[in-house]
Design a protein around this motif. Structure first.
Motif, PDB file in Angstrom:
ATOM      1  N   LYS A  56       0.819  -1.219   0.000  1.00 37.01           N
ATOM      2  CA  LYS A  56       0.000   0.000   0.000  1.00 37.01           C
ATOM      3  C   LYS A  56       0.845   1.259   0.000  1.00 37.01           C
ATOM      4  O   LYS A  56       1.995   1.253   0.442  1.00 37.01           O
ATOM      5  CB  LYS A  56      -0.924   0.017   1.211  1.00 37.01           C
ATOM      6  N   THR A  57       0.249   2.316  -0.520  1.00 38.95           N
ATOM      7  CA  THR A  57       0.818   3.645  -0.359  1.00 38.95           C
ATOM      8  C   THR A  57      -0.210   4.475   0.400  1.00 38.95           C
ATOM      9  O   THR A  57      -1.374   4.101   0.500  1.00 38.95           O
ATOM     10  CB  THR A  57       1.104   4.316  -1.714  1.00 38.95           C
ATOM     11  N   GLU A  58       0.236   5.595   0.935  1.00 39.72           N
ATOM     12  CA  GLU A  58      -0.668   6.423   1.733  1.00 39.72           C
ATOM     13  C   GLU A  58      -0.753   7.825   1.142  1.00 39.72           C
ATOM     14  O   GLU A  58       0.258   8.509   1.012  1.00 39.72           O
ATOM     15  CB  GLU A  58      -0.155   6.482   3.180  1.00 39.72           C
ATOM     16  N   LEU A  59      -1.966   8.235   0.767  1.00 43.53           N
ATOM     17  CA  LEU A  59      -2.184   9.584   0.245  1.00 43.53           C
ATOM     18  C   LEU A  59      -2.510  10.475   1.430  1.00 43.53           C
ATOM     19  O   LEU A  59      -3.495  10.259   2.133  1.00 43.53           O
ATOM     20  CB  LEU A  59      -3.368   9.591  -0.721  1.00 43.53           C
ATOM     21  N   GLU A  87     -10.920  11.592  -3.774  1.00 47.51           N
ATOM     22  CA  GLU A  87     -11.376  10.576  -4.719  1.00 47.51           C
ATOM     23  C   GLU A  87     -10.543  10.619  -6.004  1.00 47.51           C
ATOM     24  O   GLU A  87     -10.130   9.584  -6.520  1.00 47.51           O
ATOM     25  CB  GLU A  87     -12.869  10.783  -5.062  1.00 47.51           C
ATOM     26  N   ARG A  88     -10.279  11.835  -6.481  1.00 49.56           N
ATOM     27  CA  ARG A  88      -9.469  11.951  -7.703  1.00 49.56           C
ATOM     28  C   ARG A  88      -8.048  11.457  -7.459  1.00 49.56           C
ATOM     29  O   ARG A  88      -7.437  10.822  -8.313  1.00 49.56           O
ATOM     30  CB  ARG A  88      -9.476  13.397  -8.191  1.00 49.56           C
ATOM     31  N   GLY A  89      -7.503  11.764  -6.274  1.00 57.84           N
ATOM     32  CA  GLY A  89      -6.162  11.303  -5.922  1.00 57.84           C
ATOM     33  C   GLY A  89      -6.096   9.785  -5.892  1.00 57.84           C
ATOM     34  O   GLY A  89      -5.135   9.182  -6.377  1.00 57.84           O
ATOM     35  N   MET A  90      -7.126   9.153  -5.320  1.00 56.33           N
ATOM     36  CA  MET A  90      -7.140   7.691  -5.263  1.00 56.33           C
ATOM     37  C   MET A  90      -7.209   7.100  -6.662  1.00 56.33           C
ATOM     38  O   MET A  90      -6.526   6.122  -6.966  1.00 56.33           O
ATOM     39  CB  MET A  90      -8.333   7.204  -4.427  1.00 56.33           C
ATOM     40  N   GLN A 113       6.268   0.923  -0.762  1.00 59.13           N
ATOM     41  CA  GLN A 113       5.463   1.506   0.309  1.00 59.13           C
ATOM     42  C   GLN A 113       5.987   2.895   0.620  1.00 59.13           C
ATOM     43  O   GLN A 113       7.152   3.068   0.987  1.00 59.13           O
ATOM     44  CB  GLN A 113       5.536   0.618   1.549  1.00 59.13           C
ATOM     45  N   GLU A 114       5.129   3.906   0.416  1.00 59.32           N
ATOM     46  CA  GLU A 114       5.576   5.269   0.684  1.00 59.32           C
ATOM     47  C   GLU A 114       4.374   6.171   0.950  1.00 59.32           C
ATOM     48  O   GLU A 114       3.228   5.787   0.745  1.00 59.32           O
ATOM     49  CB  GLU A 114       6.408   5.815  -0.484  1.00 59.32           C
ATOM     50  N   THR A 115       4.685   7.354   1.437  1.00 52.30           N
ATOM     51  CA  THR A 115       3.649   8.345   1.694  1.00 52.30           C
ATOM     52  C   THR A 115       3.654   9.334   0.543  1.00 52.30           C
ATOM     53  O   THR A 115       4.718   9.794   0.126  1.00 52.30           O
ATOM     54  CB  THR A 115       3.937   9.068   3.027  1.00 52.30           C
ATOM     55  N   LEU A 116       2.461   9.650   0.033  1.00 48.28           N
ATOM     56  CA  LEU A 116       2.363  10.429  -1.192  1.00 48.28           C
ATOM     57  C   LEU A 116       1.505  11.672  -0.995  1.00 48.28           C
ATOM     58  O   LEU A 116       0.646  11.721  -0.122  1.00 48.28           O
ATOM     59  CB  LEU A 116       1.728   9.571  -2.299  1.00 48.28           C
ATOM     60  N   HIS A 117       1.765  12.630  -1.857  1.00 48.85           N
ATOM     61  CA  HIS A 117       0.921  13.824  -1.896  1.00 48.85           C
ATOM     62  C   HIS A 117       0.325  13.914  -3.289  1.00 48.85           C
ATOM     63  O   HIS A 117       1.018  13.722  -4.281  1.00 48.85           O
ATOM     64  CB  HIS A 117       1.753  15.070  -1.592  1.00 48.85           C
ATOM     65  N   TYR A 118      -0.994  14.202  -3.359  1.00 49.37           N
ATOM     66  CA  TYR A 118      -1.650  14.361  -4.658  1.00 49.37           C
ATOM     67  C   TYR A 118      -1.867  15.841  -4.917  1.00 49.37           C
ATOM     68  O   TYR A 118      -2.411  16.560  -4.071  1.00 49.37           O
ATOM     69  CB  TYR A 118      -2.986  13.610  -4.654  1.00 49.37           C
ATOM     70  N   ASP A 119      -1.425  16.296  -6.073  1.00 45.96           N
ATOM     71  CA  ASP A 119      -1.631  17.691  -6.460  1.00 45.96           C
ATOM     72  C   ASP A 119      -2.841  17.756  -7.393  1.00 45.96           C
ATOM     73  O   ASP A 119      -2.755  17.352  -8.553  1.00 45.96           O
ATOM     74  CB  ASP A 119      -0.371  18.210  -7.172  1.00 45.96           C
ATOM     75  N   PRO A 120      -3.983  18.250  -6.882  1.00 41.87           N
ATOM     76  CA  PRO A 120      -5.200  18.212  -7.699  1.00 41.87           C
ATOM     77  C   PRO A 120      -5.103  19.104  -8.944  1.00 41.87           C
ATOM     78  O   PRO A 120      -5.714  18.811  -9.969  1.00 41.87           O
ATOM     79  CB  PRO A 120      -6.295  18.709  -6.752  1.00 41.87           C
TER      80      PRO A 120
END
Ligand code: ADP
Ligand code: ZN
Ligand code: MG
Length: 488
Positions: free
Chosen positions: A221-224, A234-237, A256-263
């Motif tokens: 898994k990754t974590e947003l 929802e868009r990030g997922m 496995q990492e922590t992520l940031h989503y740029d909308p």
């Protein structure tokens, strides 16, 4: 995209932080106020002066318990606070007081309603903790990178938080969104939090993995992190699921990492990998006794739970014939739900009531900045208006006119109808004469009708409404037009 069509299935679990709506902080008496000048609500405890002692906020414990009860959790007979150690300038003590392996709420289950049916989500746990302070960056557009200086606003430091963790039971971003929306409605109904995402009082992290559709194991898994709107989450997922499928199909492995989503860019960036993960060196907080809630108190809280939105919604769709969307819109906030129920309690048709409250009433009140329950249109007045529509005293356009007058003056609808002469023309003779005149005045259209062009009925109905200022009963006029034409 995440269905069997691609051969892959997504697995999602979410972690939600909510700021509890207490008057004061988690372990001291400082007031909680969003937006006050920096460092105006601080004391030796939340500033971590040496030798001070934290005291648990009883109201925060109560809010955690009622949340747990509403989510079907067991309330732990004994739970423990732990120190989570790490250094950051917004963390005055260099540790956060949180809960670790003995959280206050464990093992719940929630039924989530959607327009397509319902599904269940397991709740792993919910635990109490304190929020960090807030870093304020000066220059550089308020961002850390490029800032000239950074300050710490300790007003937020020590805010009570409840972290709710789900099992990896969600299968699509849409399911995750539906769960989060229902959870927000539930928390608001409980008065646990205002769940204002812009102000950060509700924050959600999504854990995402993919696996071959239908298989039972779990992928990496990754974590947003920290999405501040459900739509972006929802868009990030969606973007993350597509990214993971792309990696695996290209023969790679997800790390496995922590992520940031740029909308804005619809892009995903890495924040930190598993290797960089902290070792928090949790240990029991020696300055706090375990939380051992009195069982009688817990049962009292259980008995006092309000009707939860999902329960109300289910009743309205199953028993009153509302659509899911009607039920969703009308069940929040609680005042609106009560307003709707009061209208229906007077005998009004539930579906008509839902349509009118959701639609015309709210539209008219929006212009005045009023809510239905605080307006001059009491539930009794609304029900009376619906009754006048039901017995055809009023057409829809006339009812809107009457409603506007009730909104303005609070007068009973029947009196408005009488005083303004707005009732539909119920005198059959008057309508027959009108129809005969219209047929005579419009020979070309009358001829088309006789030739079988039934659509022209609408023309005559329109003429009749115009001639009467909207007071003719359109259905009856249509009938009369057809009768007259058929009779030759
Ligand atoms: P961590 O040890 O990384 O904190 P946890 O097991 O505590 O992971 O789970 C954190 C969250 O991640 C929970 O919401 C859980 O349901 C979810 N989760 C765990 N494993 C997976 C997975 N393989 N895919 C998707 N979500 C997962
Ligand atoms: Zn304080
Ligand atoms: Mg964990």
């Amino acid at each position: 995209m995440t269905t069997a069509a691609t051969g892959w299935e997504a697995v999602i679990g979410v972690e939600i932080h909510v700021q509890l709506a207490t008057r004061t902080k988690m372990f001291c008496g400082c007031e909680l106020r969003f937006g006050d000048p920096p460092n105006t609500h601080t004391c030796p405890v939340c500033l971590a002066h040496p030798g001070v002692l934290p005291v648990v906020n009883r109201e925060a414990v109560r809010l955690a318990i009622i949340t747990g009860l509403a989510l079907g959790c067991e309330i732990a007979p004994r739970s423990q606070f732990h120190r989570k150690n790490y250094f950051y300038p917004d963390l005055s003590k260099a540790y956060q007081i949180s809960q670790y392996d003995e959280p206050i709420c464990i093992g719940g289950r929630v039924e989530v309603l959607t327009p397509e049916g319902s599904f269940e989500v397991g709740i792993t746990r919910a635990h109490l903790e304190e929020d960090a302070a807030k870093l304020v960056h000066v220059g550089g557009g308020g961002r850390r990178a490029g800032a000239e200086a950074s300050g710490v606003d300790f007003n937020r430091g020590g805010t009570p938080l409840l972290e709710i963790v789900t099992e990896p039971d969600l299968r699509t971003p849409a399911q995750a969104g539906a769960f989060l929306r229902q959870l927000r409605a539930t928390l608001r109904r409980l008065g646990v939090s205002d769940c204002n995402m812009e102000e950060g009082s509700m924050r959600a992290d999504a854990n995402v993995s993919v696996r071959p559709a239908g298989s039972a194991g779990l992928g990496t898994k990754t974590e947003l992190k920290n999405m501040n709107s459900f739509r972006f989450l929802e868009r990030g997922m969606e973007a993350e699921i597509a990214r993971q499928i792309g990696i695996i199909e290209a023969g790679g492995r997800v790390t496995q990492e922590t992520l940031h989503y740029d909308p804005e860019l619809n892009e995903i960036h890495s924040l930190r990998s598993k290797e960089e993960a902290h070792d928090y060196r949790y240990f029991p907080e020696p300055d706090l006794v375990p939380v051992v809630p009195d069982r009688a108190w817990v049962e009292e809280l259980r008995a006092g739970l309000p009707a939860l939105p999902a329960v109300t919604r289910r009743r309205w769709t199953d028993d009153l014939g509302l659509t899911f969307e009607d039920a969703e819109v009308l069940s929040e906030p609680a005042e609106l739900a009560a307003y709707f129920e009061a209208v229906v309690a007077t005998g009004a048709d539930p579906k008509a009531a839902a349509n009118w409250i959701r639609g015309e009433l709210r539209a008219q009140l929006r212009e005045l900045g009023q809510e239905p329950w605080e307006s001059a249109v009491t539930p009794a007045r609304m029900a009376e208006l619906l009754a006048l529509l039901g017995d055809r005293t009023l057409s829809v356009p006339l009812a809107k006119e009457v409603l506007a007058e009730v909104v303005r003056t609070g007068a009973p609808p029947a009196r408005v109808v009488e005083e303004k002469g707005l009732g539909q023309i119920s005198d059959e003779g008057e309508l027959v004469a009108l129809v005969e005149r219209l047929l005579a005045d419009n020979p070309a259209q009358a001829e088309q009708l006789r030739g079988g062009k039934d659509k022209v009925v609408g023309f005559f109905v329109g003429q009749a409404m115009k001639a009467t200022g909207g007071r003719a009963d359109p259905a009856r006029v249509g009938e009369l037009v057809r009768e007259k034409v058929a009779a030759g």
